[in-house]
Write an enzyme that holds these catalytic residues in place. Structure first.
Site, short mmCIF file in Angstrom:
data_model
loop_
_atom_site.label_atom_id
_atom_site.label_comp_id
_atom_site.label_asym_id
_atom_site.label_seq_id
_atom_site.Cartn_x
_atom_site.Cartn_y
_atom_site.Cartn_z
N HIS A 83 -27.77 51.01 17.41
CA HIS A 83 -26.94 49.83 17.13
C HIS A 83 -27.76 48.54 17.11
O HIS A 83 -27.37 47.52 17.67
CB HIS A 83 -25.80 49.72 18.14
N ARG A 100 -28.69 57.02 14.11
CA ARG A 100 -28.25 57.34 15.48
C ARG A 100 -27.78 58.79 15.55
O ARG A 100 -27.95 59.47 16.57
CB ARG A 100 -27.15 56.38 15.94
N GLU A 135 -27.88 49.60 32.71
CA GLU A 135 -29.05 49.90 31.90
C GLU A 135 -30.37 49.68 32.64
O GLU A 135 -31.32 50.46 32.49
CB GLU A 135 -29.02 49.06 30.62
N ASP A 167 -19.26 44.19 15.72
CA ASP A 167 -19.54 43.95 17.13
C ASP A 167 -20.05 42.53 17.37
O ASP A 167 -20.05 42.03 18.50
CB ASP A 167 -20.57 44.96 17.67
#
Length: 312
Positions: free
Chosen positions: A110, A10, A59, A118
Site C-alpha cells: 500500500h 501485494r 509496528e 485511503d
C-alpha cells in the site's frame, strides 16, 4: 495475442511467501501488524498458520520481534503498510535491524499515491528516501507479479536487511516466466537512442506505454526497469545515459530521495547527463480513485510522453 493479466504486487507477496514455505524454506517466519487481509500475508497464514504471527497494531514492536527472530537464525518477513513499516517504525528499523545488520525482510504494501481513497495519511511517498538512508539496507520495488514473486525469493536468500515495496493497485504483468530477477541488476525492456526512461514499480508499465506512443512520433526511447533502488545497477544506467544523452526517471514516490535522486547523484559523479525527474513534486496526496490520482499527479504514460517531448 494473449490477454494481459492485471495483478497487484501485494498479492504476489502473499503467494511468494506461500511458495517459499512449500519449497522447504524452513527458516521462514512471517509477521504482520493486524493487516494480513490487506498485505496478503493471509494467503501464507492459511497454509502455514504455525509460521505466521500477528503482532497486532504495534509496528515498532513487530520490527523488534523480527530482529529477535533473525538473531536466532530465522528469516522473518515483517509486513505492514509502507506508511507504518517505513514511517512509524523507522527508529526500530534503523536501530534494531539496520545497525546490527540483521537478516530481516520488510514487506511494505500500500505504498504511493495509488493507495487511493485511503488518502494522504496512508499514501507513503517517502519510504525510498527513508530506507535508502539506512546503511546496508537493500531497497526493492518490483514492477509486476513475476518480478515481485522473484524479488521475495531473492530477498529470502540474501543475507542482510531488505525493504520490499508492493502496491495495492492491480498492474499489468509484462514479464514472462523466463525472466530472472537479480538484486542490484536492472533490465532494458526496450532499446532506444534518443532518451532513456528509467522507471520502477507500477510506473514501468506506464513507461512502456509511453515508449510506444513516442515511437509513433519518431522518438526512440530506451525503457529501463530499475527494481533495485539500492544498490543501483550503475553500469546499466551509465551505459544507457552515454548512449542516449538524456535521462528521465519515473517513480511513484517523491522526487526527493528516491529513484530520481539516486540516478541523478550517480550520473553527476560518473557521467554528467541532463536528467528530468517525474514523481510526486514535494507535496502530499489526497483521497480519490487511484487511477485518477495517478493522472492528476503526473504519474501516467500521457505525462511521460509530454515531458519527454519537451525535454528532447
Amino acid at each position: 495475442m494473449a490477454e494481459i493479466k492485471n495483478i497487484a504486487t501485494r498479492d504476489s507477496y502473499g503467494n511468494a511467501l506461500k511458495e517459499l514455505a512449500q519449497s522447504g524454506a524452513e527458516k521462514l517466519v512471517v509477521l504482520d501488524a493486524d493487516l494480513s487481509a490487506a498485505t496478503k500475508t493471509g494467503i501464507f497464514k492459511k497454509a502455514f498458520p504455525e509460521k505466521h504471527i500477528n503482532c497486532g497494531i504495534a509496528e515498532a514492536n513487530m520490527m523488534c520481534v523480527a530482529a529477535g527472530f533473525a538473531s536466532m537464525g530465522f528469516v522473518p518477513f515483517a509486513s505492514s503498510f509502507a506508511m507504518f513499516a517505513a514511517g512509524r517504525a523507522f527508529e526500530q528499523v534503523r536501530n534494531s535491524i539496520g545497525y546490527p545488520h540483521l537478516n530481516v525482510k520488510i514487506g511494505a504494501t500500500h505504498a504511493g499515491i495509488s493507495v487511493g481513497e485511503d488518502g494522504a495519511s496512508h499514501q507513503c511517498c517517502e519510504d525510498f528516501a527513508l530506507m535508502r538512508a539506512i546503511p546496508g539496507m537493500v531497497v526493492i520495488c518490483p514492477a509486476d507479479d513475476v518480478e515481485a514473486k522473484q524479488a521475495v525469493k531473492a530477498a529470502y536468500k540474501h543475507e542482510g536487511p531488505v525493504y520490499l515495496r508492493f502496491g495495492r493497485l492491480a498492474v499489468p504483468v509484462f514479464h514472462d516466466e523466463s525472466y530472472k530477477f537479480e538484486i542490484g541488476k536492472g533490465e532494458v525492456i526496450k532499446e532506444g537512442s534518443d532518451v532513456s526512461i528509467i522507471a520502477n514499480g507500477l510506473m514501468v508499465a506506464e513507461a512502456i506505454e509511453a515508449g510506444k506512443e513516442l515511437e509513433k512520433e519518431g522518438i526512440s526511447a530506451e525503457i529501463i526497469n530499475i527494481a533495485t533502488i539500492k544498490p543501483l545497477d550503475e553500469e546499466l544506467i551509465i551505459a544507457s545515459a552515454k548512449k542516449t544523452g538524456k535521462v528521465i526517471t519515473v517513480e511513484e514516490h517523491s522526487i526527493i530521495g528516491g529513484l530520481g535522486e539516486a540516478v541523478s547523484s550517480l550520473l553527476s559523479e560518473k557521467c554528467p547527463t541532463p536528467v528530468k525527474r517525474i514523481g510526486v513534486n514535494d507535496e502530499f496526496g489526497h483521497s480519490g480513485p487511484a487511477k485518477d490520482l495517478l493522472k492528476q499527479f503526473g504519474l501516467s504514460s500521457e505525462n511521460i510522453v509530454k515531458v519527454t517531448k519537451e525535454f528532447i
